[in-house]
Design an enzyme around this catalytic site. Structure first.
Site, PDB file in Angstrom:
ATOM      1  N   GLU A 186      -0.628   2.217  -2.847  1.00 34.04           N
ATOM      2  CA  GLU A 186       0.649   1.573  -2.547  1.00 34.04           C
ATOM      3  C   GLU A 186       1.788   2.583  -2.444  1.00 34.04           C
ATOM      4  OE1 GLU A 186       0.441  -1.296  -1.479  1.00 34.04           O
ATOM      5  OE2 GLU A 186      -1.537  -1.772  -2.290  1.00 34.04           O
TER       6      GLU A 186
ATOM      7  N   CYS B 167      -7.533  -2.007   2.965  1.00 36.86           N
ATOM      8  CA  CYS B 167      -6.089  -2.177   3.095  1.00 36.86           C
ATOM      9  C   CYS B 167      -5.799  -3.437   3.893  1.00 36.86           C
ATOM     10  CB  CYS B 167      -5.501  -0.957   3.811  1.00 36.86           C
ATOM     11  SG  CYS B 167      -3.718  -1.035   4.086  1.00 36.86           S
TER      12      CYS B 167
END
Length: 215
Positions: free
Chosen positions: A177, A134
């Site tokens: 997401e 991430c």
């Protein structure tokens, strides 16, 4: 989401064109954004409050939303990511962008506003435990089991209803997401030990892109 960091599932993927010697994607779904319109913004990192609560629904499909999406694409590419949620650049709004390959070499480019993950029937919940990273947890990676198929419904920047589905690495991106916009980082899905290890990787590494320091 960070680019894949698993040499057993390595993708020959480079934003803005393929490097010499790399295979071009078999197919491109979506259109490359006009990067002259956007401005790169620094990435918020774990600990910043905007990452840890559900974002606001988008209700105005206007020029400001289009500008946000332009900035998000430029910011994602600047950080060499494959997906980016609005709260990762400090904006409290349910929007994400992506430029991500699946495991078959197909490249997907686009955005989703107000995304909702579809519930999968049991037969489609085949788990893949590949590595995940991430941009808001720089330099850290961990294996995380997620379904290898995902579908998201939502809207485009003009308010039209859309549905995006994907398999493999792209399915992971869609889930990652959407999670962001509901206040969840991938490390929140890890065991305590693995989460601690990911945060240690982050502490020992140095991000290659601009980040927002947490006070």
């Amino acid at each position: 989401m960070a680019e894949q960091h698993d040499h057993t599932h390595e993708h020959d993927h480079e934003h803005g064109g393929e490097q010499a010697g790399q295979a071009a994607p078999l197919k491109v779904v979506g259109e490359e954004p006009d990067l002259s319109k956007g401005t790169a913004r620094p990435i918020t990192v774990v600990g910043n409050p905007v990452l840890h609560h559900e974002c606001k629904d988008v209700v105005s499909f206007d020029a400001a939303l289009s500008t946000l999406i332009d900035d998000m694409f430029v910011s994602m590419y600047a950080a060499e990511g494959v997906g980016l949620a609005a709260n990762q650049i400090g904006v409290d709004a349910k929007v994400f962008v992506y430029d991500c390959p699946d495991d078959e070499g197909v490249r997907y480019i686009g955005h989703v506003v107000n995304p909702v993950l579809e519930e999968l029937p049991a037969a489609r919940r085949v788990l893949d435990d590949s590595n995940e990273g991430c941009l808001s947890v720089p330099t850290a990676y961990a294996e995380l089991a997620r379904p290898d198929f995902a579908a998201v419904t939502g809207q485009d920047k003009d308010g039209n209803a859309i549905r995006v589905e994907g398999t493999g690495f792209f399915a992971r991106c869609l889930q990652h997401e959407t999670d962001h916009l509901y206040g969840q980082l991938y490390i929140d899905r890890l065991s305590k030990r693995d989460r601690k290890d990911a945060l240690k990787q982050m502490a020992e590494g140095t991000a290659k892109y601009a980040t927002v320091p947490n006070d």
